[in-house]
Design an enzyme around this catalytic site. Sequence first.
Site, short mmCIF file in Angstrom:
data_model
loop_
_atom_site.label_atom_id
_atom_site.label_comp_id
_atom_site.label_asym_id
_atom_site.label_seq_id
_atom_site.Cartn_x
_atom_site.Cartn_y
_atom_site.Cartn_z
N ASP A 14 0.83 -1.21 0.00
CA ASP A 14 0.00 0.00 0.00
C ASP A 14 0.86 1.26 0.00
O ASP A 14 1.98 1.26 0.51
CB ASP A 14 -0.90 -0.03 1.25
CG ASP A 14 -2.10 0.89 1.11
OD1 ASP A 14 -2.35 1.38 -0.01
OD2 ASP A 14 -2.77 1.14 2.13
N GLY A 15 0.32 2.32 -0.57
CA GLY A 15 0.98 3.63 -0.50
C GLY A 15 1.56 4.11 -1.83
O GLY A 15 2.24 5.14 -1.86
N GLY A 17 0.04 5.46 -4.39
CA GLY A 17 -0.55 6.75 -4.78
C GLY A 17 0.04 7.89 -3.96
O GLY A 17 0.46 8.92 -4.52
N ARG A 27 -0.54 9.38 -9.78
CA ARG A 27 -0.62 8.14 -8.99
C ARG A 27 -0.05 6.94 -9.73
O ARG A 27 0.57 6.06 -9.14
CB ARG A 27 -2.09 7.85 -8.61
CG ARG A 27 -2.68 8.81 -7.60
CD ARG A 27 -4.15 8.48 -7.35
NE ARG A 27 -4.31 7.11 -6.94
CZ ARG A 27 -4.19 6.68 -5.67
NH1 ARG A 27 -3.95 7.55 -4.71
NH2 ARG A 27 -4.34 5.42 -5.39
N HIS A 31 2.43 3.38 -9.02
CA HIS A 31 2.22 1.96 -9.32
C HIS A 31 3.41 1.40 -10.10
O HIS A 31 3.82 0.27 -9.90
CB HIS A 31 0.93 1.77 -10.11
CG HIS A 31 -0.30 2.18 -9.34
ND1 HIS A 31 -0.50 1.84 -8.03
CD2 HIS A 31 -1.37 2.94 -9.70
CE1 HIS A 31 -1.65 2.35 -7.61
NE2 HIS A 31 -2.20 3.03 -8.60
N SER A 59 -7.59 -5.38 -5.40
CA SER A 59 -8.74 -5.92 -4.67
C SER A 59 -10.02 -5.74 -5.49
O SER A 59 -10.07 -4.91 -6.40
CB SER A 59 -8.89 -5.20 -3.33
OG SER A 59 -9.41 -3.89 -3.53
N TRP A 63 -11.86 -1.90 -8.15
CA TRP A 63 -12.55 -1.58 -9.41
C TRP A 63 -13.25 -0.22 -9.31
O TRP A 63 -13.56 0.38 -10.33
CB TRP A 63 -13.61 -2.64 -9.74
CG TRP A 63 -13.07 -3.96 -10.20
CD1 TRP A 63 -13.16 -5.14 -9.53
CD2 TRP A 63 -12.37 -4.25 -11.43
NE1 TRP A 63 -12.55 -6.15 -10.26
CE2 TRP A 63 -12.06 -5.62 -11.42
CE3 TRP A 63 -11.96 -3.48 -12.53
CZ2 TRP A 63 -11.38 -6.26 -12.46
CZ3 TRP A 63 -11.29 -4.11 -13.56
CH2 TRP A 63 -11.00 -5.47 -13.52
N LEU A 125 10.13 -20.82 -4.62
CA LEU A 125 9.21 -19.86 -4.00
C LEU A 125 7.85 -19.96 -4.70
O LEU A 125 7.78 -20.02 -5.93
CB LEU A 125 9.74 -18.42 -4.16
CG LEU A 125 8.84 -17.30 -3.63
CD1 LEU A 125 8.81 -17.31 -2.10
CD2 LEU A 125 9.31 -15.92 -4.12
N ARG A 168 1.94 -4.81 6.17
CA ARG A 168 1.26 -3.76 5.39
C ARG A 168 2.10 -2.51 5.43
O ARG A 168 2.51 -2.05 6.50
CB ARG A 168 -0.14 -3.47 5.92
CG ARG A 168 -0.87 -2.43 5.05
CD ARG A 168 -2.35 -2.32 5.32
NE ARG A 168 -2.97 -1.45 4.31
CZ ARG A 168 -4.23 -1.51 3.92
NH1 ARG A 168 -5.04 -2.38 4.45
NH2 ARG A 168 -4.70 -0.68 2.99
N SER A 176 -8.34 -4.83 4.91
CA SER A 176 -8.93 -4.50 3.59
C SER A 176 -9.31 -5.76 2.80
O SER A 176 -8.98 -5.90 1.62
CB SER A 176 -7.97 -3.63 2.78
OG SER A 176 -7.65 -2.44 3.48
C1 IPE Z 1 -5.62 -2.71 -0.39
O1 IPE Z 1 -5.26 -1.39 -0.46
C2 IPE Z 1 -5.51 -3.34 -1.74
C3 IPE Z 1 -4.16 -3.46 -2.30
C4 IPE Z 1 -3.05 -3.11 -1.71
C5 IPE Z 1 -4.09 -4.03 -3.60
P1 IPE Z 1 -6.31 -0.20 -0.59
O2 IPE Z 1 -5.52 1.04 -0.63
O3 IPE Z 1 -7.22 -0.47 -1.73
O4 IPE Z 1 -7.13 -0.36 0.76
P2 IPE Z 1 -7.94 0.72 1.60
O5 IPE Z 1 -8.96 1.32 0.69
O6 IPE Z 1 -6.96 1.74 2.07
O7 IPE Z 1 -8.54 -0.06 2.74
C1 IPE Z 2 -1.55 0.27 -3.40
O1 IPE Z 2 -1.32 1.64 -3.40
C2 IPE Z 2 -1.76 -0.28 -4.79
C3 IPE Z 2 -3.14 -0.69 -5.07
C4 IPE Z 2 -4.13 -0.65 -4.25
C5 IPE Z 2 -3.38 -1.20 -6.40
P1 IPE Z 2 -2.52 2.67 -3.42
O2 IPE Z 2 -2.87 2.98 -4.84
O3 IPE Z 2 -3.65 2.18 -2.58
O4 IPE Z 2 -1.85 3.94 -2.77
P2 IPE Z 2 -2.50 4.93 -1.72
O5 IPE Z 2 -2.99 4.09 -0.57
O6 IPE Z 2 -3.62 5.63 -2.42
O7 IPE Z 2 -1.39 5.82 -1.33
MG MG Z 3 -4.10 2.38 -0.61
#
Ligand code: IPE
Ligand code: IPE
Ligand code: MG
Length: 231
Positions: A14-15, A17, A27, A31, A59, A63, A125, A168, A176
């Site tokens: 996560d993170g 964006g 954003r 990725h 997830s 979508w 792995l 995480r 999540s």
């Molecule tokens: C969970 O992250 C899904 C993935 C890392 C692929 P999200 O960024 O979508 O989750 P929430 O919305 O913060 O719970």
């Molecule tokens: C995780 O990063 C990647 C996916 C969920 C696909 P995010 O896109 O959720 O990044 P933030 O949480 O918005 O920073």
């Molecule tokens: Mg996120």
Amino acid sequence: MTPVDRLHVAIIMDGNGRWALGRGLPRVAGHRAGAAAVRRVVEAAPDLGIHTLTLYAFSEDNWSRPPREVTALMKLLGRYLMEETERCVKNGVRLEAIGRRDRLPAPLVALLEQSERKTARCRRLHLRLALDYSSRRKILEAALRMGSTATEETFSEALGPDVDLLIRTSGEQRLSDFLLWECAYAEMVFTPRMWPTFTGEDLAQALDEFRHRDRRFGRVASEDSTARRTA
Ligand code: IPE
Ligand code: IPE
Ligand code: MG
């Protein structure tokens, strides 16, 4: 208990964006940088005793992001598969997608199936990519399939191995909809690091923290750990 060299580690990557926006980038750039972090972690995992690595890549709820971001993510996933499959074969990485396939773009599904076929015999792995994934859906599907014949064992078998360590990134502390059943006794490590900056060294550190935890599974603390804590 899991042998030390057969660990199942799961990561909520996560993170992306926030990392990008913090640098004045779109954003999607986050990725892209996130894909490089996946490479680093997959490379580092086997030597750290990780046998199964499950990565949350997309997830079901993702979508509902802007269509442009979703399209870019699907493209990046395809590119990752195109670029990494041969390296997976070379490094003994068996790749498998978990999650729904019927809503993914057809070319991505074709790439996934090709990667799965090519890496099927790799044993160093087991890399599981959670794509269009929802743990609630998985649990519900298994329950509907098995009905009253379900036991804890057959249910666990249907869903996949229990998670030993869940990581995480980005400072969020929630699941999540990821591996809800499998994380029943998982140790959790939350790090403020944004996913694009996560390295093999960070993974090693998380494992080090994991190895210092006392996993009790409902039992009383081991004498060793009690002595350590009261010393
Ligand atoms: C969970 O992250 C899904 C993935 C890392 C692929 P999200 O960024 O979508 O989750 P929430 O919305 O913060 O719970
Ligand atoms: C995780 O990063 C990647 C996916 C969920 C696909 P995010 O896109 O959720 O990044 P933030 O949480 O918005 O920073
Ligand atoms: Mg996120």
